[in-house]
Design an enzyme around this catalytic site. Structure first.
Site, mmCIF file in Angstrom:
data_model
loop_
_atom_site.group_PDB
_atom_site.id
_atom_site.type_symbol
_atom_site.label_atom_id
_atom_site.label_comp_id
_atom_site.label_asym_id
_atom_site.label_seq_id
_atom_site.Cartn_x
_atom_site.Cartn_y
_atom_site.Cartn_z
ATOM 1 C CB SER A 169 0.630 -4.586 -1.469
ATOM 2 O OG SER A 169 -0.595 -5.004 -2.051
ATOM 3 C CG ASP B 6 -4.191 -9.393 -4.786
ATOM 4 O OD1 ASP B 6 -3.376 -8.546 -4.383
ATOM 5 O OD2 ASP B 6 -3.929 -10.596 -4.838
ATOM 6 C CG ASP C 72 -3.032 -10.117 0.130
ATOM 7 O OD1 ASP C 72 -3.453 -11.018 -0.603
ATOM 8 O OD2 ASP C 72 -1.956 -9.514 -0.069
ATOM 9 C CG ASP D 39 -5.890 -13.339 -2.963
ATOM 10 O OD1 ASP D 39 -6.721 -13.491 -3.869
ATOM 11 O OD2 ASP D 39 -4.663 -13.402 -3.145
ATOM 12 C CE LYS E 270 4.689 -5.148 -3.950
ATOM 13 N NZ LYS E 270 3.378 -5.072 -3.298
ATOM 14 C CE1 TYR F 107 6.559 -8.190 -5.302
ATOM 15 C CE2 TYR F 107 4.874 -9.527 -6.364
ATOM 16 C CZ TYR F 107 5.263 -8.673 -5.354
ATOM 17 O OH TYR F 107 4.364 -8.317 -4.375
#
Length: 606
Positions: A92, A103, A105, A158, A219, A228
């Site tokens: 995202s 978070d 990624d 992450d 989303k 989701y």
């Protein structure tokens, strides 16, 4: 016309419509944008700046880590000076649809001599563990995509790692170039795939800003409607991005309000398992398997294939099961009905995002309680158990020949009155609608639950105190801590707005307070493993009701794509109506020698 510019083709088929927005479409888009802003889906400039600072700090940490390893392994001073690692983002954040508190990624790409198993998960892990800015550090080396999770100055990260076949990694590394896949293993390919897919998605949509607004909207809708979650068998961020991207290709000149409406129109008609693809599947000569049901028998079992656009092209939605596909199809119908009402000025955008009333939708549930010694251990234990809940759904489908359907709800709950650290998940249960059940017939899934228990017990980082309890609860027995304000809601035939829900809450407050006090007096500790007393419950079947889909082909915007089939439906939200009762004994995972008994039965009535 001679010399006219041919419009660029996006996707594997021609667009369904090249029509642009009307004045009404532009007005609806303006209202939709305002709704998303009012819902708090955009972060502040200060948080954006902090994220950039955190990423720069992590970049410096991994560069120092690689330089130190280069020095320790005896490379020359010049090599130490040139040693480098790059930090790339995906998900995202890369797509530009992240919200407050989301978070990031991230992928760390390092040189060939810095490996994942020891250098990343031990040496870098220890470096991060010693930093005051880092909290909630959780390595997951055995995941399908190995990852290290943590918070850096409160920002959730992450972090993946990929070691590529270069001695020096340049800062301007082109992650989309297939050469980054030379001489790497499968986990590295999966780690690199997130960044490569994000780049290709943005490349293959006709209007990136319209794509972002539509994806942000969908989303949010998926989270509100409880669909989701990739880990529990629904769809995750990349899946929704690919679905939205395909709709953008089919309607390249549409604005977000049109794209949201067309999204539901297309996917209520989609003929699964026809795949959703943004581009043709590429086949390179690197030896990695690509999604191809003609050659790979396992690919033929996929129910809702959504194919990634970067080599090696994979099905990003292999987690979807029969039960979760059913739930998503029901929600697509709901979304389509609301969007039709919005276009007729009979509803506002807020109606589309009404929360799904999960605890009013089924008569029977499985409650999975997870406890651990402390917060850190619960975080790790909960992540493992949650990743196995999808297997429980698949096992029940398998062992009942699909006649018993499970609806895993991708939200976790916690009882504030428990003394131990605790988390709970719930699964709705119902008999498959239309199934003929003989008098007295039962689904015996004792072996199913025992198999699930053993699979959970294989957690390689298990420590004393990590336990799991599975119990059957009826709707009226759902614990109050799962409801807003601790008040149970009345099952309604259609979604309610917030005002009517508040009126309902006030009306029932007096009786609710007394029920809540009684609930709080009860011990919320899981049952003792030494006192297992199954209770056999009688069964009642209600008549089936819901949406009857008629196989009447319709045209979508005067054109029908090759991979879309039309249905004419009532469009009403499906509410499960078949009662399935259960016999459940709760056991701890550690107690592997004792038997777990669970029978889910259905008795037919005239």
């Amino acid at each position: 016309m001679v010399g006219a510019e041919v419009p660029k083709l996006h996707g594997v088929t021609k667009p369904l419509s090249l029509a642009g927005p009307s004045h009404a479409d532009l007005l609806r888009t303006k209202k939709l944008n305002q709704f998303l802003v009012d819902s708090g889906l955009y972060e502040s400039k200060e948080e954006t700046a902090k994220r950039e600072q955190v990423l720069a700090r992590i970049k410096q940490i991994v560069v120092d880590w690689v330089k130190n390893l280069t020095r320790l392994r005896g490379y020359t001073d010049q090599m130490v000076q040139d040693a480098n690692a790059v930090i790339l983002t995906f998900g995202s954040y890369k797509l530009g649809v992240h919200g407050p508190g989301a978070d990031i990624d991230t992928l760390c790409v390092g040189p060939s001599y810095v490996n994942r198993d020891e250098d990343f998960f031990f040496i870098l892990h220890d470096i991060l563990a010693g930093m005051v800015e880092v909290t909630e550090l959780q390595p997951v080396p055995d995941a399908h995509v190995p990852v290290m999770k943590f918070k850096f100055e409160g920002i959730s990260i992450d972090l993946l790692y990929a070691s590529i076949s270069l001695l020096v990694v340049p800062d301007n590394l082109d992650i989309s170039d297939v050469s980054v896949l030379y001489n790497v293993d499968e986990p590295t390919v999966r780690s690199l795939n997130g960044c490569r897919v994000a780049d290709q998605i943005l490349k293959h949509v006709p209007n990136a800003e319209h794509f972002r607004t539509t994806l942000r909207c969908l989303k949010f809708w998926a989270k509100r409607r409880g669909v989701y979650s990739n880990v529990t068998g629904f769809l995750g961020g990349v899946n929704w991005a690919l679905l939205v991207g395909r709709v953008c290709q089919l309607y390249p000149n549409a604005v977000p309000s049109m794209l949201v409406s067309r999204f539901f129109r297309v996917y209520t008609q989609w003929r699964w398992p026809n795949p959703v693809m943004l581009c043709a599947i590429e086949e390179e000569e690197l030896g990695f398997a690509v999604w191809d049901p003609r050659r790979n028998p396992k690919d033929r079992t996929h129910l809702m294939p959504i194919i990634t656009p970067a080599y090696p092209c994979m099905n990003s939605s292999y987690n979807v099961s029969t039960s979760t596909l059913r739930v998503m199809n029901e929600q697509f119908l709901f979304g389509n009905r609301i969007c039709e009402e919005i276009e007729l000025n009979k509803a506002q955008w807020s109606a589309l995002f009404e929360p799904y009333m999960f605890f009013e939708s089924y008569k029977n549930y499985l409650q999975v309680d997870i406890v651990a010694a402390d917060t850190d251990e619960l975080r790790a234990w909960k992540g493992w158990v949650e990743s196995r809940l999808r297997q429980l759904t698949l096992m029940i489908e398998r062992d009942t020949s699909g006649k018993l359907q499970c609806h895993p709800y991708p939200h976790e709950y916690s009882d504030p009155l428990k003394q131990c650290t605790h988390s709970a998940f719930f699964m709705g249960l119902q008999r498959k609608q239309g199934e003929v059940i003989l008098e007295g017939q039962q689904f015996d899934i004792r072996g199913t639950v025992d198999e699930f228990r053993h699979s959970v017990n294989m957690y390689m980082f298990w420590t004393p105190g990590m336990e799991i309890y599975v119990s059957h609860v009826r709707r009226k027995e759902i614990p109050l801590y799962v409801f807003p304000d601790g008040l149970k809601r009345t099952k309604l035939s259609k979604p309610v707005n917030q005002q009517s829900f508040n009126e309902l809450s006030r009306k029932r407050k007096a009786e609710g307070e007394s029920v809540e006090r009684d609930e709080k007096r009860q011990s919320m500790s899981p049952p003792s493993r030494d006192s297992v007393s199954p209770v056999i419950v009688n069964h009642i079947c209600a008549n089936d009701c819901g949406v009857e889909a008629q196989n009447i082909l319709e045209n979508a915007d005067s054109q029908s794509p090759r991979d879309v089939r039309g249905f004419n439906s009532q469009g009403s939200e499906v509410q499960p109506t078949v009662e399935v009762e259960a016999v459940v004994t709760s056991r701890t995972v550690a107690d592997v020698e004792q038997n777990t008994v669970m029978r889910l039965g259905v008795t037919s009535t005239a």
